[in-house]
Design an enzyme around this catalytic site. Structure first.
Site, PDB file in Angstrom:
ATOM      1  N   ASN A   7       0.854  -1.183   0.000  1.00 37.55           N
ATOM      2  CA  ASN A   7       0.000   0.000   0.000  1.00 37.55           C
ATOM      3  C   ASN A   7       0.899   1.245   0.000  1.00 37.55           C
ATOM      4  OD1 ASN A   7      -1.634   2.237   0.890  1.00 37.55           O
ATOM      5  ND2 ASN A   7      -3.145   0.780   1.640  1.00 37.55           N
ATOM      6  N   ARG A  18       3.980  18.689   1.401  1.00 36.11           N
ATOM      7  CA  ARG A  18       4.705  19.833   0.846  1.00 36.11           C
ATOM      8  C   ARG A  18       3.987  20.488  -0.327  1.00 36.11           C
ATOM      9  NH1 ARG A  18      10.175  20.549   2.072  1.00 36.11           N
ATOM     10  NH2 ARG A  18       9.942  22.385   0.727  1.00 36.11           N
ATOM     11  N   HIS A  43      -5.681   3.496  -1.757  1.00 33.03           N
ATOM     12  CA  HIS A  43      -6.982   3.717  -1.133  1.00 33.03           C
ATOM     13  C   HIS A  43      -7.323   5.200  -1.279  1.00 33.03           C
ATOM     14  CE1 HIS A  43      -9.795   2.758   2.505  1.00 33.03           C
ATOM     15  NE2 HIS A  43     -10.319   3.692   1.718  1.00 33.03           N
ATOM     16  N   ARG A  45      -9.373   8.399  -1.102  1.00 28.09           N
ATOM     17  CA  ARG A  45     -10.551   8.861  -0.370  1.00 28.09           C
ATOM     18  C   ARG A  45     -11.101  10.127  -1.026  1.00 28.09           C
ATOM     19  NH1 ARG A  45      -7.605   6.135   3.615  1.00 28.09           N
ATOM     20  NH2 ARG A  45      -8.919   4.982   5.096  1.00 28.09           N
ATOM     21  N   GLU A  71      -8.801   0.136  -3.008  1.00 27.19           N
ATOM     22  CA  GLU A  71      -9.696   0.105  -1.865  1.00 27.19           C
ATOM     23  C   GLU A  71     -10.555   1.357  -1.860  1.00 27.19           C
ATOM     24  OE1 GLU A  71      -6.659  -2.219   1.211  1.00 27.19           O
ATOM     25  OE2 GLU A  71      -7.188  -0.117   1.551  1.00 27.19           O
ATOM     26  N   THR A 108      -8.108   6.449   9.734  1.00 28.89           N
ATOM     27  CA  THR A 108      -7.799   5.294   8.888  1.00 28.89           C
ATOM     28  C   THR A 108      -8.958   4.320   9.018  1.00 28.89           C
ATOM     29  OG1 THR A 108      -6.138   3.586   8.396  1.00 28.89           O
ATOM     30  CG2 THR A 108      -6.548   4.085  10.719  1.00 28.89           C
ATOM     31  N   HIS A 199      -4.021  -4.395   7.835  1.00 34.63           N
ATOM     32  CA  HIS A 199      -4.096  -3.299   8.796  1.00 34.63           C
ATOM     33  C   HIS A 199      -3.190  -3.591   9.990  1.00 34.63           C
ATOM     34  CE1 HIS A 199      -6.131   0.589   9.343  1.00 34.63           C
ATOM     35  NE2 HIS A 199      -5.733   0.445  10.592  1.00 34.63           N
ATOM     36  N   ASP A 200      -2.164  -2.786  10.086  1.00 36.98           N
ATOM     37  CA  ASP A 200      -1.180  -2.832  11.172  1.00 36.98           C
ATOM     38  C   ASP A 200      -0.363  -4.120  11.212  1.00 36.98           C
ATOM     39  OD1 ASP A 200      -1.784  -0.286  11.881  1.00 36.98           O
ATOM     40  OD2 ASP A 200      -2.635  -0.748  13.838  1.00 36.98           O
ATOM     41  N   GLY A 222       0.948  -1.355   4.367  1.00 31.67           N
ATOM     42  CA  GLY A 222       1.421  -0.033   3.978  1.00 31.67           C
ATOM     43  C   GLY A 222       2.117   0.716   5.088  1.00 31.67           C
ATOM     44  N   HIS A 223       1.376   1.047   6.148  1.00 31.77           N
ATOM     45  CA  HIS A 223       1.908   1.944   7.174  1.00 31.77           C
ATOM     46  C   HIS A 223       3.214   1.424   7.765  1.00 31.77           C
ATOM     47  CE1 HIS A 223       1.684   5.032  10.296  1.00 31.77           C
ATOM     48  NE2 HIS A 223       2.054   4.092  11.146  1.00 31.77           N
TER      49      HIS A 223
END
Length: 248
Positions: A7, A18, A43, A45, A71, A108, A199-200, A222-223
């Site tokens: 992700n 920036r 994803h 949004r 997503e 999130t 997720h996580d 991703g994160h």
């Protein structure tokens, strides 16, 4: 073999901070692909806080042999330059459409669909996405009571929401949370659904999840992956995740 979909939202967050064009999510996607990942996830949004509408098409243009996973909340209406989730999918034609019940107020994604409540609304959207050639995955909680409804409305996969597992793992006792994941994954497989997870997830907790659910089709990360890549580099970090998946 469980596929790793990287992700790249966090690359876009850094760029947007920036207001310029660097770092470029497309370049990050290329690096991850060259390192061996099986897919790229975005994803977008409606508020375009990270992945922008133009990014969706730019990423689609460079993917080559790897899968594209888009997503999003299919119920979110068009707004400004955001055309709506289904229109984005129509343009990009990803291999997979992952439907997530998130709103602008959420930092999130933090819960899955209530299938008892949402299945009837989701069913026509699932049908439309499948006419576009997309595999459809529904984001669900690991302890969802009625995962079979996902199969009934034509979804191909579920994606287990794994933050509760990750939190429990970090606290030192993930047994109950992991059991919830396993139970739902097995029920999903029994009714013909593939099982994704995300997720996580990170390098510490991924191996135990894969060992407990060896039939995982895909993990979307991703994160943590992007955060770890700040220290180790993006390509080596992708390869480290691939090693965990291959050896677990």
């Amino acid at each position: 073999m469980t596929s790793l979909s990287v992700n790249i939202n966090k690359i876009a967050v850094l760029r947007n901070s920036r207001g310029h064009e660097l770092p470029d999510p497309v370049v990050a996607a290329r690096v991850a692909i060259e390192a061996g990942c099986g897919g790229i996830t975005v994803h977008p949004r409606p508020d375009q806080r990270h992945i922008r509408v133009d990014d969706v098409a730019r990423v689609a243009a460079i993917l080559g042999h790897v899968e594209y996973n888009i997503e999003g909340n299919p119920f979110a209406p068009p707004r400004g330059s955001y055309p709506g989730y289904l229109d984005l999918v129509r343009g990009a034609r990803p291999a997979q459409a992952t439907l997530v019940p998130d709103g602008d107020g959420q930092l999130t994604s933090d819960h899955g669909f209530d299938l008892a409540r949402d299945a009837a609304r989701l069913a026509p959207l699932v049908r439309e996405l499948k006419t576009l050639g997309c595999r459809v995955s529904l984001f669900v909680d690991a302890d969802v009571a009625d995962v079979e409804r996902a199969a009934e409305i034509g979804a191909d996969r579920i994606e287990l929401y794994t933050e509760p597992y990750a939190v429990a793992f970090a606290s030192g006792d993930a047994s109950r949370a992991l059991a919830d994941c396993v139970r739902t994954a097995e029920r999903a497989r029994a009714c013909g659904l593939g099982v994704n997870a995300g997720h996580d997830l990170n390098q510490q907790n991924l191996g135990a999840l894969k060992q407990a659910i060896p039939f995982l089709a895909e993990v979307s990360i991703g994160h943590a992956l992007i955060g770890e890549a700040l220290y180790a580099g993006l390509a080596p970090t992708v390869r480290a995740y691939l090693h965990i998946l291959a050896s677990s």
